[in-house]
Scaffold this active site. Structure first.
Site, mmCIF file in Angstrom:
data_model
loop_
_atom_site.group_PDB
_atom_site.id
_atom_site.type_symbol
_atom_site.label_atom_id
_atom_site.label_comp_id
_atom_site.label_asym_id
_atom_site.label_seq_id
_atom_site.Cartn_x
_atom_site.Cartn_y
_atom_site.Cartn_z
ATOM 1 N N CYS A 269 49.439 40.002 81.019
ATOM 2 C CA CYS A 269 50.574 41.222 81.350
ATOM 3 C C CYS A 269 50.965 41.768 80.166
ATOM 4 O O CYS A 269 49.897 41.549 79.174
ATOM 5 C CB CYS A 269 52.132 40.753 81.937
ATOM 6 S SG CYS A 269 52.699 39.566 80.682
ATOM 7 N N ARG A 270 52.047 42.445 79.703
ATOM 8 C CA ARG A 270 52.096 43.322 78.691
ATOM 9 C C ARG A 270 52.585 42.408 77.245
ATOM 10 O O ARG A 270 51.854 42.672 76.420
ATOM 11 C CB ARG A 270 53.346 44.116 78.864
ATOM 12 C CG ARG A 270 53.756 44.923 77.583
ATOM 13 C CD ARG A 270 54.778 45.884 77.952
ATOM 14 N NE ARG A 270 55.320 46.700 76.912
ATOM 15 C CZ ARG A 270 56.382 46.037 76.178
ATOM 16 N NH1 ARG A 270 57.079 45.049 76.355
ATOM 17 N NH2 ARG A 270 56.627 46.813 74.966
#
Length: 102
Positions: A66-67
């Site tokens: 993810c980020r």
């Protein structure tokens, strides 16, 4: 329950560069994916994971991305509760992936 396995972006890059075939799932949203993702990763937004469990391999390691590494770790915890093993969180997420390139 055992802790979620972690992989550093630099280790993942090394494994990919050595030609290893790695199953990766990026759980970011569509607008985040538009900014770029790791080549070869499959996109399943975090909110879609519960309805798409059948798309997650059970017989091979799966690295979640993810980020920042937080959402993917939540996904890993959820999957662990579903009895799915061989899951790994990419710590630091795409922020660290890109920071390592600088």
């Amino acid at each position: 329950m055992k802790p979620i396995s972690q992989i550093e972006p630099s280790e993942l890059k090394s494994r990919l560069q050595s030609g290893e075939n790695i199953y990766m799932i990026d759980v970011r949203e569509d607008d985040e994916i538009a900014q770029g993702m790791i080549a070869g990763a499959k996109h399943i937004p975090m909110g879609d994971i519960p309805s798409r469990l059948d798309e997650i391999p059970r017989n091979t390691e799966v690295i979640f991305i993810c980020r920042s590494g937080r959402r993917s770790e939540h996904v890993c915890n959820f999957l662990s509760h579903q009895g799915i093993d061989n899951i790994v969180n990419m710590s630091g997420g795409m922020l660290q992936w890109y920071a390592d390139e600088e």
